[in-house]
Design an enzyme around this catalytic site. Structure first.
Site, mmCIF file in Angstrom:
data_model
loop_
_atom_site.group_PDB
_atom_site.id
_atom_site.type_symbol
_atom_site.label_atom_id
_atom_site.label_comp_id
_atom_site.label_asym_id
_atom_site.label_seq_id
_atom_site.Cartn_x
_atom_site.Cartn_y
_atom_site.Cartn_z
ATOM 1 N N GLY A 13 -32.314 29.016 43.613
ATOM 2 C CA GLY A 13 -33.023 28.637 42.316
ATOM 3 C C GLY A 13 -32.820 29.756 41.366
ATOM 4 O O GLY A 13 -33.017 29.572 40.268
ATOM 5 N N SER A 14 -32.427 31.066 41.849
ATOM 6 C CA SER A 14 -32.167 32.169 40.715
ATOM 7 C C SER A 14 -31.017 32.305 40.197
ATOM 8 O O SER A 14 -30.595 32.947 39.242
ATOM 9 C CB SER A 14 -32.432 33.443 41.615
ATOM 10 O OG SER A 14 -31.479 33.706 42.723
ATOM 11 N N LEU A 16 -27.131 30.295 38.668
ATOM 12 C CA LEU A 16 -26.757 29.251 37.480
ATOM 13 C C LEU A 16 -27.400 27.772 37.323
ATOM 14 O O LEU A 16 -27.843 27.484 36.371
ATOM 15 C CB LEU A 16 -25.160 29.254 37.486
ATOM 16 C CG LEU A 16 -24.612 28.125 36.601
ATOM 17 C CD1 LEU A 16 -24.653 28.549 34.957
ATOM 18 C CD2 LEU A 16 -22.994 28.273 36.530
ATOM 19 N N TYR A 143 -14.283 27.597 51.585
ATOM 20 C CA TYR A 143 -15.207 27.076 50.469
ATOM 21 C C TYR A 143 -15.465 25.285 50.806
ATOM 22 O O TYR A 143 -16.567 24.838 51.042
ATOM 23 C CB TYR A 143 -15.526 27.369 49.084
ATOM 24 C CG TYR A 143 -16.489 26.841 48.077
ATOM 25 C CD1 TYR A 143 -17.695 27.249 48.134
ATOM 26 C CD2 TYR A 143 -15.979 25.775 47.351
ATOM 27 C CE1 TYR A 143 -18.623 26.847 47.056
ATOM 28 C CE2 TYR A 143 -16.929 25.245 46.370
ATOM 29 C CZ TYR A 143 -18.140 25.954 46.297
ATOM 30 O OH TYR A 143 -19.115 25.322 45.496
ATOM 31 N N VAL A 173 -19.366 24.186 36.405
ATOM 32 C CA VAL A 173 -20.743 24.345 35.509
ATOM 33 C C VAL A 173 -20.629 25.835 34.794
ATOM 34 O O VAL A 173 -19.914 26.377 35.314
ATOM 35 C CB VAL A 173 -21.637 24.489 36.634
ATOM 36 C CG1 VAL A 173 -23.038 24.524 36.143
ATOM 37 C CG2 VAL A 173 -21.833 23.437 37.739
ATOM 38 N N TRP A 208 -6.251 34.752 32.045
ATOM 39 C CA TRP A 208 -5.400 34.631 33.210
ATOM 40 C C TRP A 208 -4.585 33.251 33.566
ATOM 41 O O TRP A 208 -5.311 32.167 33.220
ATOM 42 C CB TRP A 208 -6.247 34.859 34.276
ATOM 43 C CG TRP A 208 -6.811 36.190 34.473
ATOM 44 C CD1 TRP A 208 -6.249 37.415 33.621
ATOM 45 C CD2 TRP A 208 -7.883 37.002 35.105
ATOM 46 N NE1 TRP A 208 -7.139 38.576 33.808
ATOM 47 C CE2 TRP A 208 -7.948 38.403 34.818
ATOM 48 C CE3 TRP A 208 -8.795 36.357 35.946
ATOM 49 C CZ2 TRP A 208 -8.997 39.273 35.224
ATOM 50 C CZ3 TRP A 208 -9.895 37.375 36.576
ATOM 51 C CH2 TRP A 208 -10.020 38.632 36.093
#
Ligand code: NAP
Ligand code: GDP
Length: 321
Positions: A13-14, A16, A143, A173, A208
């Site tokens: 929850g901390s 983004l 991932y 996001v 980039w």
């Protein structure tokens, strides 16, 4: 008689997305409810890689609902370096959290996948039925496979134990509380950081790659609102893509131009084509979302980038670099 509040636990929850949910609830009054208590966790509350710590946390907080965001997260360049860590850490975290949700009788769980986990070779637009159709892009296979297994777990927990576990699939996001670190972060916070440096040092602004890849960006407060809707109202176990429309896809070059405009940068913009472009595109369909929420209005990307830049400049002392 006062009804007992439902506890909504947000892992990760901390970060983004967690702050996107928190800010959406704070700034959009129609989302507020008196019968819910929201708890936003960080890794300081418990290391979710640790099974006992995870079970201990659930024992203490006794959540009614869970939004599971905690993960090792990063942009293209962090993924390229640490595919093994992305696979292992995320697999362990997800197994611990979903197991704890089952053990403690959580009524609904919403986890977070990502559009970058879809097959690399695919037809467009991508939709929710295609998650497992072929290998993901090689840059972030660790991932991607870890995230895909959340969908497997959701279906298996539902079949074997009747659990109401589902997942959302957001596109790229951005917003306040993002990770602005150049090596680890995603493209928009990276571009904002680089323009900030170029202005300070009077140097060029280097984007980039070629600038040609295409992305659908979603503002974290819009995603936050849609995740609250998912928790309260989305009825399926199968995942749902949370994305702006296909027509709102922009190139990295266009995104860089929007950052230049928002930060009033007057210097040179150059492209370092020795750096990877990553996946060319991952154009996703939001038809399923539109079927459920035909009237939802996304914040215009230019406005959202400007709001993010304003937040970054106001919080320069404490932003994650
Ligand atoms: P973020 O800003 O990096 O936040 C990650 C969160 O996970 C932080 O709260 C962090 O806590 C927590 N965390 C990491 N490792 C942990 C551990 N071992 N134990 C407990 N907590 C841990 O990431 P984000 O962008 O908000 O991403 C949230 C979710 O959205 C992730 O599942 C991600 O895969 C998904 N998602 C993100 C994007 C994107 O573009 N950012 C796109 C699609 C999907 P600390 O603050 O204490 O470190
Ligand atoms: P992805 O959407 O999962 O590929 O992740 P990113 O958010 O990291 O976006 C990567 C795309 O943005 C690639 O085409 C990169 O070449 C391009 N890019 C341009 N400048 C930057 C930058 O400063 N940081 C990052 N992360 N990507 C950049």
């Amino acid at each position: 008689m006062a009804t007992e509040k439902k506890i909504v636990l947000v892992t990760g929850g901390s970060g983004l997305v967690g702050n996107g949910i928190r800010l959406a609830m704070k700034e959009r009054p129609h989302l507020q409810r008196d019968d819910e208590e929201w708890i936003f966790l960080s890794s300081k509350d418990a290391d979710l890689m640790d099974k006992q710590a995870t079970l201990g946390l659930f024992e203490k907080l006794k959540p009614t609902y869970v939004i599971h965001l905690a993960a090792l997260v990063g942009g293209l360049f962090r993924n390229l370096k640490y595919n093994l860590d992305f696979y292992r850490n995320n697999t362990i975290i997800n197994d611990n959290v979903l197991h704890a949700c089952k053990e403690f009788g959580v009524k609904k769980l919403v986890s977070c996948l990502s559009t970058c986990i879809f097959p690399d070779k695919t037809t467009y637009p991508i939709d929710e039925t295609m998650v497992h159709n072929g290998p993901p892009h090689d840059s972030n296979f660790g991932y991607s496979f870890a995230k895909r297994m959340i969908d497997v777990l959701n279906r298996a927990y539902h079949k074997q134990h009747g659990c109401n576990f589902t997942a959302v699939i957001p596109t790229n996001v951005f917003g306040p509380y993002d990770n602005f670190n150049l090596e680890d972060g995603h493209v928009l916070p990276g571009l904002i950081h680089k323009v900030y440096k170029a202005k300070k040092e009077g140097s060029d602004f280097t984007v980039w790659g070629t600038g040609s890849p295409l992305r659908q960006f979603i503002y974290s407060l819009d995603l936050g609102e849609l995740m609250i809707w998912t928790l309260r109202s989305y009825p399926e176990i199968d995942p749902i893509i949370l994305s702006v429309g296909e027509e709102d896809e922009v190139s990295i070059k266009q995104a860089a131009e929007m950052v230049v405009e928002a930060m009033d940068f007057k210097g040179n913009v150059v492209y370092d084509t020795s750096k990877s472009d990553g996946q060319h595109k991952k154009t996703a369909s939001n038809a399923k979302l539109r079927k459920y929420c035909p009237d939802f209005k996304f914040t215009d990307t230019r406005t959202a980038i400007k709001d993010t830049v304003d937040w970054f400049e106001k919080n320069i002392e404490t932003v994650r670099f």
